[in-house]
Scaffold this motif. Structure first.
Motif, PDB file in Angstrom:
ATOM      1  N   ALA A  52      42.225  45.889  32.807  1.00 52.22           N
ATOM      2  CA  ALA A  52      42.494  45.144  31.591  1.00 52.22           C
ATOM      3  C   ALA A  52      42.426  46.068  30.380  1.00 52.22           C
ATOM      4  O   ALA A  52      41.750  47.099  30.413  1.00 52.22           O
ATOM      5  CB  ALA A  52      41.481  44.008  31.441  1.00 52.22           C
ATOM      6  N   PRO A  53      43.133  45.733  29.300  1.00 50.80           N
ATOM      7  CA  PRO A  53      43.036  46.553  28.093  1.00 50.80           C
ATOM      8  C   PRO A  53      41.655  46.413  27.456  1.00 50.80           C
ATOM      9  O   PRO A  53      41.012  45.366  27.560  1.00 50.80           O
ATOM     10  CB  PRO A  53      44.124  45.979  27.187  1.00 50.80           C
ATOM     11  CG  PRO A  53      44.330  44.586  27.675  1.00 50.80           C
ATOM     12  CD  PRO A  53      44.078  44.611  29.154  1.00 50.80           C
ATOM     13  N   LEU A  54      41.212  47.462  26.785  1.00 55.30           N
ATOM     14  CA  LEU A  54      39.866  47.481  26.211  1.00 55.30           C
ATOM     15  C   LEU A  54      39.883  46.806  24.843  1.00 55.30           C
ATOM     16  O   LEU A  54      39.894  47.466  23.802  1.00 55.30           O
ATOM     17  CB  LEU A  54      39.361  48.930  26.105  1.00 55.30           C
ATOM     18  CG  LEU A  54      37.910  49.105  25.650  1.00 55.30           C
ATOM     19  CD1 LEU A  54      36.960  48.427  26.614  1.00 55.30           C
ATOM     20  CD2 LEU A  54      37.576  50.588  25.530  1.00 55.30           C
ATOM     21  N   SER A  55      39.879  45.492  24.843  1.00 58.87           N
ATOM     22  CA  SER A  55      39.783  44.747  23.593  1.00 58.87           C
ATOM     23  C   SER A  55      38.338  44.746  23.098  1.00 58.87           C
ATOM     24  O   SER A  55      37.408  45.100  23.831  1.00 58.87           O
ATOM     25  CB  SER A  55      40.274  43.313  23.801  1.00 58.87           C
ATOM     26  OG  SER A  55      39.433  42.630  24.729  1.00 58.87           O
ATOM     27  N   ASP A  56      38.146  44.325  21.838  1.00 57.87           N
ATOM     28  CA  ASP A  56      36.790  44.307  21.275  1.00 57.87           C
ATOM     29  C   ASP A  56      35.893  43.347  22.048  1.00 57.87           C
ATOM     30  O   ASP A  56      34.700  43.613  22.234  1.00 57.87           O
ATOM     31  CB  ASP A  56      36.850  43.901  19.800  1.00 57.87           C
ATOM     32  CG  ASP A  56      37.392  45.021  18.929  1.00 57.87           C
ATOM     33  OD1 ASP A  56      37.826  44.726  17.798  1.00 57.87           O
ATOM     34  OD2 ASP A  56      37.388  46.185  19.385  1.00 57.87           O
ATOM     35  N   GLY A  57      36.464  42.219  22.489  1.00 62.48           N
ATOM     36  CA  GLY A  57      35.662  41.269  23.245  1.00 62.48           C
ATOM     37  C   GLY A  57      35.205  41.826  24.578  1.00 62.48           C
ATOM     38  O   GLY A  57      34.033  41.707  24.960  1.00 62.48           O
ATOM     39  N   ALA A 111      36.128  36.666  27.070  1.00 57.75           N
ATOM     40  CA  ALA A 111      36.292  35.801  28.246  1.00 57.75           C
ATOM     41  C   ALA A 111      37.749  35.410  28.446  1.00 57.75           C
ATOM     42  O   ALA A 111      38.250  35.371  29.584  1.00 57.75           O
ATOM     43  CB  ALA A 111      35.412  34.563  28.095  1.00 57.75           C
ATOM     44  N   ASP A 112      38.449  35.130  27.341  1.00 57.79           N
ATOM     45  CA  ASP A 112      39.874  34.801  27.444  1.00 57.79           C
ATOM     46  C   ASP A 112      40.672  35.993  27.963  1.00 57.79           C
ATOM     47  O   ASP A 112      41.594  35.836  28.781  1.00 57.79           O
ATOM     48  CB  ASP A 112      40.417  34.363  26.084  1.00 57.79           C
ATOM     49  CG  ASP A 112      39.798  33.055  25.618  1.00 57.79           C
ATOM     50  OD1 ASP A 112      39.832  32.789  24.404  1.00 57.79           O
ATOM     51  OD2 ASP A 112      39.286  32.294  26.474  1.00 57.79           O
ATOM     52  N   ASP A 113      40.333  37.182  27.486  1.00 54.52           N
ATOM     53  CA  ASP A 113      41.045  38.386  27.944  1.00 54.52           C
ATOM     54  C   ASP A 113      40.800  38.638  29.422  1.00 54.52           C
ATOM     55  O   ASP A 113      41.697  39.064  30.153  1.00 54.52           O
ATOM     56  CB  ASP A 113      40.608  39.604  27.130  1.00 54.52           C
ATOM     57  CG  ASP A 113      41.108  39.551  25.693  1.00 54.52           C
ATOM     58  OD1 ASP A 113      42.071  38.809  25.445  1.00 54.52           O
ATOM     59  OD2 ASP A 113      40.517  40.228  24.833  1.00 54.52           O
ATOM     60  N   VAL A 114      39.557  38.391  29.866  1.00 55.03           N
ATOM     61  CA  VAL A 114      39.249  38.589  31.276  1.00 55.03           C
ATOM     62  C   VAL A 114      40.073  37.655  32.154  1.00 55.03           C
ATOM     63  O   VAL A 114      40.564  38.048  33.224  1.00 55.03           O
ATOM     64  CB  VAL A 114      37.744  38.386  31.537  1.00 55.03           C
ATOM     65  CG1 VAL A 114      37.445  38.302  33.021  1.00 55.03           C
ATOM     66  CG2 VAL A 114      36.943  39.515  30.909  1.00 55.03           C
ATOM     67  N   SER A 115      40.230  36.414  31.723  1.00 53.05           N
ATOM     68  CA  SER A 115      40.998  35.459  32.516  1.00 53.05           C
ATOM     69  C   SER A 115      42.497  35.701  32.411  1.00 53.05           C
ATOM     70  O   SER A 115      43.254  35.334  33.317  1.00 53.05           O
ATOM     71  CB  SER A 115      40.681  34.027  32.058  1.00 53.05           C
ATOM     72  OG  SER A 115      41.063  33.837  30.703  1.00 53.05           O
ATOM     73  N   ARG A 116      42.943  36.338  31.304  1.00 54.13           N
ATOM     74  CA  ARG A 116      44.374  36.542  31.100  1.00 54.13           C
ATOM     75  C   ARG A 116      44.877  37.814  31.742  1.00 54.13           C
ATOM     76  O   ARG A 116      45.971  37.861  32.290  1.00 54.13           O
ATOM     77  CB  ARG A 116      44.677  36.580  29.601  1.00 54.13           C
ATOM     78  CG  ARG A 116      46.164  36.691  29.297  1.00 54.13           C
ATOM     79  CD  ARG A 116      46.432  36.520  27.821  1.00 54.13           C
ATOM     80  NE  ARG A 116      45.716  37.517  27.037  1.00 54.13           N
ATOM     81  CZ  ARG A 116      45.832  37.632  25.712  1.00 54.13           C
ATOM     82  NH1 ARG A 116      46.601  36.801  25.050  1.00 54.13           N
ATOM     83  NH2 ARG A 116      45.167  38.559  25.061  1.00 54.13           N
ATOM     84  N   TYR A 117      44.068  38.872  31.684  1.00 57.04           N
ATOM     85  CA  TYR A 117      44.504  40.155  32.219  1.00 57.04           C
ATOM     86  C   TYR A 117      43.862  40.394  33.573  1.00 57.04           C
ATOM     87  O   TYR A 117      42.866  39.810  33.943  1.00 57.04           O
ATOM     88  CB  TYR A 117      44.123  41.298  31.274  1.00 57.04           C
ATOM     89  CG  TYR A 117      44.795  41.223  29.930  1.00 57.04           C
ATOM     90  CD1 TYR A 117      46.143  41.510  29.788  1.00 57.04           C
ATOM     91  CD2 TYR A 117      44.070  40.860  28.796  1.00 57.04           C
ATOM     92  CE1 TYR A 117      46.759  41.432  28.549  1.00 57.04           C
ATOM     93  CE2 TYR A 117      44.678  40.785  27.556  1.00 57.04           C
ATOM     94  CZ  TYR A 117      46.024  41.071  27.433  1.00 57.04           C
ATOM     95  OH  TYR A 117      46.623  41.004  26.216  1.00 57.04           O
ATOM     96  N   SER A 118      44.476  41.303  34.303  1.00 55.22           N
ATOM     97  CA  SER A 118      43.876  41.735  35.554  1.00 55.22           C
ATOM     98  C   SER A 118      43.614  43.225  35.475  1.00 55.22           C
ATOM     99  O   SER A 118      43.792  43.856  34.450  1.00 55.22           O
ATOM    100  CB  SER A 118      44.786  41.404  36.732  1.00 55.22           C
ATOM    101  OG  SER A 118      45.942  42.198  36.674  1.00 55.22           O
ATOM    102  N   ILE A 119      43.195  43.767  36.590  1.00 54.71           N
ATOM    103  CA  ILE A 119      42.687  45.140  36.626  1.00 54.71           C
ATOM    104  C   ILE A 119      43.834  46.136  36.540  1.00 54.71           C
ATOM    105  O   ILE A 119      44.809  46.014  37.275  1.00 54.71           O
ATOM    106  CB  ILE A 119      41.900  45.352  37.924  1.00 54.71           C
ATOM    107  CG1 ILE A 119      40.771  44.337  37.992  1.00 54.71           C
ATOM    108  CG2 ILE A 119      41.383  46.749  38.043  1.00 54.71           C
ATOM    109  CD1 ILE A 119      40.111  44.273  39.335  1.00 54.71           C
TER     110      ILE A 119
END
Length: 794
Positions: free
Chosen positions: A112-117, A102-110
Motif C-alpha cells: 500500500a502507499p505510505l499515506s499519513d494514516g 483504516a480506509d487506506d488499508v481496506s482500499r489498497y493491497s500490498i
C-alpha cells in the motif's frame, strides 16, 4: 554496560527486528527510519528513569508520555500546544488520521502507499509494541512474556502479507526474541556469581562462570530456530494451482501456487485438461437460452514482462450492490441481462469468483472484495468458493461487426497501459503479427485475422501434450512449432495484438460447460481455459477465441459469406437474447473516470484448489506438526513436572537409597524456590540455605518448619556416620511449594509453571555432556609421537 542497559537495547532491537515483517506491506519503507529514531528516544527515557530510580509504574508512564509527545510532534504539531503537548485538537487529528489509515488499508493491497494514516498506524504500533516489550522484559524483568507482543506484531504482518518471504521475517523476529532471552539469561546468571559445573571450562583451569550455560543456551536456541524453519518445509504444501491441487496457477509467486506465468500455468492447465476423470468443478443454472457463450471468467492477466503474464496490483473495495457499467461500453450497443446461479464443488477452493463477464451484480455470502477495472470479485481473509452457491447477474453484450470496425481510438492512458511490451520480446512476434494482418483497415479486422490465423489458416494444432516452453522465447517457439493449447494461443494472440497497438489482456477461467438433462450446465476440469480479451472503444473488453476446437467463436467475428475471412460489417450478429436493457448509468468506479487511477495496488490473483480430500499421510504429518508446535513451547513445563514427579516419587528402602532420595528432595526444594524467584546459592550450607528460603519467601511457620526439616535431613545424610531415613520429606516440599504459590503474584505463578527458571539445568546438563563427549573423543584419538633421537650420533 549494566545488565539492564543491555536488556533495554536488546528489547528495542527485538522490537525492530519483529517490525521488519511489516516492510513488504507498505512502499516506501522510509517509515522504519522514523520508527527507529522514535523508539530509540523512548528506550532512552526508560533507561534514564530506571537509573533514578523511579517506581515501575512511573517508568512506564514516563515512556508512554514521551512516546505520545513524539507522535504529536511528528503527526499533529500544528494542532498541539507548543507543537508537542497534545490537546483536544491533536487527539481529533489523530482520530482522523487513524480513520484515514483504516480506509487506506481496506482500499489498497500490498504494498500500500505510505499515506499519513498508514504511517501513523505503523510507527504508533511499533512504539506501543516497543513499550510493552521494554516494560515486560526490562522494567518487570520477565523477558519470556515479552514474546507475546512480538508475536502479535509478527502475526499481523504475516496475516496481511502474501507469504512470499514469511520465513525470512519469521527468522529475523525469532532471532530478536532469542537475543532478548539470552540477554536476560546472561543477566540473571551473572547475579549468581560463578557457576561451578564440575571440570574447568577454560584453558587456564579456572571455572568459566556463566559463560558455558549462556553459550549452551545460544546453541540450543539456534538449533530450535533451525528446527522451527525446517519442520514446515517437511510438511506437505497446501497450495494449489489454478485447477489442479498439485499444479501451479494464478497467485503470488512464480509457479508453486503462484502468479500465472509462461511456464507453470501451462503445466497446470495442461494437467487439468489431461485428467483421466473429468470431475465437475461448477454446476450452473441460467435463464440464457444459449449457453455456448457462457464463459466463466476468474481473473484477467494484463501485466506482461516477456516471460510472465500476471494480474496487475490494483485497488479493491467493498462489493457493490450493483456493478458499474463496464468501462468503454456505449449506450448504443445491444445487451441483455442474464442471471446465473453457480454451485461450486466442495473440493474446489478458489480465491477468485468464477463469473460470466461482464457481471452487473453478485449475491454471495462471505468475505469478498471487488476489483473495479477487471470487474472481478476476490476472497478476503482466505475466503474461497469451497461449497459456495452464488447468483450472478451479467450482461450478454451483442456488438455488431461495424461497431467494432468503426471503434475510435481508446483513451491514451488505457492504450499506454495495455499495449506495453517488454524489450525482451522476440522480434518475430511483431513481424508475424504484421504479416498476418497485412491489408487490414482497422484494429477489428486485424483482431479477426489474428484469430483466424491461429484457429483456421495458420496450420496450428491443439495439443495438450506439447512440451512446455519457458522464457522470452516461449511465444517464438510456439509460432515456429505451431502446437500448443489454450494458454499458448491466448498468450501469443494477446502479445501480437499489443504489437499492433490493440489493447489486450488474457482471461483465465472456464469455457462453456456441458448442458445436462435437468437443465443445468456442468463445468469440469477439462473446461479449464484461457482466452484473449481485446479492447474496442464503445464496446469495451471483447472476447476472442483463437484456440481451435475449444470454446465457441464469437458471432461478431464469423464470416457470413463463404470464402471470406472477415464478417459482413454491415450486418449485426445474431443473438438469442430477449431484449436490450435500460440505458446504463454513468460509472462511478475508477474505471469509469480515469483508467490511470485503477493502477494502484491490489492483491495478486491467488487461486488455490483442494484435492479429493487429504491423504492419511498428510493428516499424519499435520498432526505431528501440530503436536510439535504444542510440545516445543510447553517443553520446560513438561520437563519440570516430570522431574518433580521423579524426585518426590517412591524410592527404595535400602540404606544406599536413603542419601539419594534425601538429596533429590533437597534439590527439588531449592529448584521450587528458584522457580518462584529465589535463586540458589551453592556456597551456603543447607541450614543457611533453608533460612534464606524462609526469609525471602516469607513462609508461614508450618512451611518454614518443613524447609528446616528437609535441611536437617540433608545434613544428617551428609555428615552422619550411618544415615537414617526421614519420613514425610516429599510432603514437606509440597507444603512449601503450596505456600510459595499462595504468596506469589499471578504472573510469577504463571511463569513458575510455564517457564520455570530451574529448567536452565537442562542447558547445563547438555553443556556438561558435550564437554565430556569432546574429552572422550580427544582421549580416543591416536596421538602421533615424534621419534626419539637420544640414540643418534651427531
Amino acid at each position: 554496560m549494566s545488565g539492564r542497559t543491555r536488556m533495554a537495547l536488546c528489547a528495542a532491537a527485538a522490537t525492530l527486528m519483529a517490525s521488519c515483517a511489516l516492510l513488504p506491506l507498505v512502499s516506501p519503507v522510509t517509515w522504519l527510519l522514523q520508527a527507529i529514531f522514535l523508539l530509540a528516544i523512548q528506550t532512552g527515557v526508560g533507561m534514564a528513569t530506571r537509573r533514578v530510580p523511579l517506581a515501575r509504574p512511573l517508568t512506564v508512564a514516563a515512556q508512554a508520555l514521551v512516546a505520545l509527545m513524539l507522535l504529536t510532534l511528528t503527526f499533529a504539531n500544528q494542532q498541539a500546544i507548543v507543537g508537542v503537548i497534545p490537546g483536544p485538537e491533536a487527539f481529533t487529528h489523530f482520530a482522523d488520521l487513524l480513520q484515514s489509515g483504516a480506509d487506506d488499508v481496506s482500499r489498497y493491497s500490498i504494498p500500500a502507499p505510505l499515506s499519513d494514516g498508514i504511517r501513523l498506524m505503523l510507527i504508533g504500533g511499533v512504539l506501543i509494541i516497543g513499550l510493552a516489550v521494554d516494560t515486560l522484559a526490562v522494567t518487570f524483568r520477565s523477558a519470556a512474556p515479552a514474546g507475546l507482543p512480538l508475536l502479535a506484531l509478527y502475526s499481523v504482518a504475516a496475516g496481511l502479507s502474501d507469504g512470499g518471504a514469511d520465513w525470512l521475517w519469521f527468522l529475523v523476529a525469532a532471532m530478536g526474541y532469542l537475543m532478548l532471552l539470552l540477554a536476560e539469561g546472561r543477566d540473571r546468571l551473572s547475579q549468581w556469581g560463578r557457576v561451578f559445573g564440575g571440570a574447568p571450562r577454560t584453558p587456564g583451569g579456572e571455572p568459566s562462570g556463566a559463560v558455558a550455560p549462556v553459550r549452551t543456551g545460544r546453541r540450543i536456541g539456534v538449533v530450535a530456530l533451525g528446527i522451527a524453519l525446517a519442520v514446515p518445509l517437511a510438511l506437505p504444501s497446501m497450495n494449489g494451482g489454478l485447477l489442479d491441487a498439485a499444479g501451479a496457477g494464478v497467485g503470488s509467486g512464480s509457479g508453486n501456487g503462484g502468479t500465472i506465468s509462461a511456464v507453470n500455468p501451462l503445466v497446470s492447465l495442461r494437467d487439468s485438461l489431461n485428467v483421466d476423470e473429468d470431475r465437475e468443478v461448477l454446476s450452473l443454472k441460467t435463464n440464457s437460452a444459449d449457453v455456448s457463450n457462457l464463459y466463466l471468467r476468474i481473473v484477467s492477466l494484463d501485466d506482461f514482462d516477456g516471460t510472465t503474464w500476471q494480474p496487475s496490483k490494483r485497488s479493491i473495495e467493498a462489493v457493490p450492490d450493483k456493478f458499474p457499467t463496464p468501462f468503454g461500453l456505449g449506450a448504443d450497443v445491444k445487451r441483455a441481462e442474464v442471471e446465473t446461479t453457480v454451485s461450486a464443488a466442495d473440493w474446489y477452493a478458489q480465491n477468485w469468483l468464477p463469473m460470466p463477464y461482464p457481471p452487473s451484480a453478485v449475491d454471495i455470502r462471505g468475505n469478498w472484495r471487488y476489483e473495479p477495472l477487471g470487474m472481478t470479485v476476490v476472497g478476503d481473509r482466505r475466503q474461497t468458493t469451497r461449497g459456495a452457491t452464488y447468483t450472478v447477474r451479467s450482461l450478454d453484450v451483442q456488438p455488431t461487426a461495424d461497431q467494432l470496425a468503426g471503434a475510435p481510438e481508446p483513451p491514451a492512458a488505457l492504450k499506454r497501459e495495455f499495449t506495453r511490451l517488454p524489450d525482451s520480446l522476440p522480434g518475430v512476434v511483431g513481424r508475424t503479427a504484421r504479416e498476418v494482418t497485412d491489408g487490414a483497415t482497422s484494429h477489428y479486422e486485424q483482431a479477426v485475422k489474428l484469430q483466424e490465423y491461429f484457429s483456421i489458416t495458420g496450420g496450428f494444432q491443439y495439443d495438450t501434450d506439447v512440451k512446455v516452453g519457458s522464457g522470452p522465447e516461449a511465444i517464438a517457439r510456439f509460432l515456429r512449432d505451431k502446437e500448443g493449447f489454450c494458454v499458448h494461443f491466448s498468450f501469443a494472440m494477446a502479445a501480437m495484438a499489443r504489437s499492433l497497438d490493440i489493447p489486450a489482456r488474457v482471461a483465465v477461467g472456464f469455457a462453456p460447460g456441458t448442458p445436462q438433462g435437468d437443465g443445468s450446465v456442468s463445468v469440469g476440469l477439462r473446461d479449464a481455459h484461457a482466452w484473449p480479451e481485446l479492447y474496442f472503444e464503445g464496446v469495451g473488453w471483447t472476447r476472442f477465441e483463437p484456440t481451435p476446437t475449444r470454446g465457441s467463436v464469437p458471432s461478431y467475428t464469423q464470416a457470413d459469406t463463404p470464402g471470406s475471412t472477415l464478417p459482413d460489417v454491415a450486418r449485426p450478429s445474431q443473438s438469442t437474447s430477449t431484449g436490450p436493457s435500460a440505458t446504463p448509468s454513468t460509472s462511478e468506479s475508477c474505471a469509469g473516470q480515469n483508467p490511470e487511477l485503477c493502477a494502484s495496488e491490489s492483491p495478486e490473483a491467488a487461486v488455490a484448489v483442494g484435492g479429493d480430500g487429504p491423504k492419511w499421510y498428510v493428516l499424519l504429518a499435520w498432526a505431528l506438526g501440530g503436536a510439535a508446535a504444542l510440545l516445543i513451547p510447553s517443553a520446560p513445563m513438561l520437563w519440570r513436572l516430570r522431574t518433580r514427579s521423579v524426585r518426590l516419587g517412591a524410592h527404595g528402602r535400602a540404606e544406599a537409597d536413603i542419601p539419594l532420595h534425601t538429596l533429590s528432595v533437597w534439590q527439588e526444594l531449592t529448584d521450587t524456590a528458584w522457580d518462584f524467584g529465589i535463586p540458589p546459592d551453592d556456597s551456603q550450607t543447607p541450614r543457611k540455605t533453608a533460612a534464606r528460603i524462609v526469609r525471602l519467601g516469607h513462609l508461614d511457620p508450618p512451611a518454614a518448619a518443613s524447609v528446616h526439616r528437609v535441611a536437617d535431613a540433608v545434613e544428617q545424610v551428609l555428615y552422619a556416620p550411618v544415615p537414617h531415613s526421614t519420613a514425610g520429606l516429599a510432603d514437606d516440599v509440597r507444603r512449601v511449594r503450596s505456600d510459595l504459590r499462595s504468596r506469589a503474584a499471578w504472573t510469577a505463578e504463571l511463569r513458575a509453571l510455564l517457564l520455570p527458571r530451574s529448567s536452565v539445568r537442562v542447558a547445563w546438563a547438555v553443556s556438561d555432556w558435550w564437554i565430556a563427549f569432546k574429552r572422550r573423543a580427544a582421549a580416543a584419538r591416536p596421538t602421533l609421537r615424534r621419534p626419539s633421537t637420544s640414540g643418534r650420533q651427531g
